[in-house]
Enzyme design. Structure first.
Site, short mmCIF file in Angstrom:
data_model
loop_
_atom_site.label_atom_id
_atom_site.label_comp_id
_atom_site.label_asym_id
_atom_site.label_seq_id
_atom_site.Cartn_x
_atom_site.Cartn_y
_atom_site.Cartn_z
CG HIS A 111 -2.03 -1.02 1.09
ND1 HIS A 111 -2.73 -1.51 2.18
CD2 HIS A 111 -2.53 -1.69 0.02
CE1 HIS A 111 -3.60 -2.42 1.78
NE2 HIS A 111 -3.49 -2.54 0.47
CB CYS A 119 6.65 13.60 -9.82
SG CYS A 119 6.06 14.66 -11.16
CD GLU A 207 -11.74 -8.16 18.44
OE1 GLU A 207 -12.04 -7.90 17.26
OE2 GLU A 207 -12.08 -7.46 19.42
#
Length: 232
Positions: A111, A119, A207
């Site tokens: 990512h 640029c 979790e």
């Protein structure tokens, strides 16, 4: 986690491992991200509408990431890499540099990287740690004068070098997923590819992930608790 000389380990890390170093996860409570809506700061449309706001947000993230420190999970992954050498590959969804500062070398930021810019015309990333917090400070390309944006994959954009990621995934004998919810694609689909190849799949997190049924093993606990315990 017993590793044989034939094993190739593919590690995928998500926001959970950085959260244990005090960095905010992508989405906070109430659909906000560090006080901003995702649509305001992390999409191509946001950049087109208000580049100053986008740069202000990412300057804050640079400042926060610079003050954070790698944790025991980052360090443990570096130790595993030292054991395996080229049989280790770390793909992270995170844009901070905590893995690198812990010593990781075989790493790919799918990512993008918080400490790189590029640029908008030349499309070449370069190292950048500067803070651009006002409209007057917005950076321009020194080669062509076009606006410079964060080297971040925003929502709606394609993650970086997916072909290389899939090649590494195809070689893996073990997939270790750490601190990611299983909701963000294409990364959430890596476990399905691994299952097609009968790759052993392990999830680590406090979790169960949304795609928990896809994993061979679920190791509940924080990354800093579990990952150091995996070292032989």
């Amino acid at each position: 986690m017993h590793l044989t000389p034939q094993d190739h380990l593919f590690v995928l890390t998500g926001a959970g491992i950085s959260a244990e170093s005090g960095l905010a996860t992508f989405r906070g409570s109430g659909g906000l991200w560090n006080g901003y809506r995702v649509e305001q700061v992390a999409t191509p449309e946001a950049w087109a509408a208000d580049p100053a706001l986008v740069w202000h947000f990412y300057s804050q993230r640079r400042r926060n990431a610079s003050s954070a420190q790698p944790n025991a999970a980052h360090v443990a992954l570096t130790q595993i890499e030292h054991q395996l050498g080229d049989r280790f590959y770390l793909c992270t969804q995170n844009v901070d540099d905590l893995h690198e500062r812990a010593g990781s070398q075989r790493i790919h930021h799918m990512h993008g990287s918080l400490f790189q810019s590029r640029c908008t015309r030349c499309d070449q990333p370069f190292p950048d740690t500067a803070l651009y917090e006002t409209a007057e400070a917005l950076p321009k390309c020194i080669q062509c004068g076009a606006p410079v944006r964060p080297h971040i994959v925003w929502f709606g954009e394609i993650p970086l070098d997916m072909d290389a990621i899939y090649r590494k995934l195809n070689r893996a004998t073990i997939l270790l997923v750490v601190g990611t919810s299983g909701s963000v694609y294409p990364a959430a689909g890596f476990v399905d590819i691994a299952n097609q190849q009968r790759t052993r799949t392990i999830y680590v997190g406090p979790e169960e992930p949304l795609n928990r049924q896809a994993f061979d093993e679920i190791l509940l606990g924080t990354a800093t608790e579990v990952i150091p315990s995996l070292i032989d």
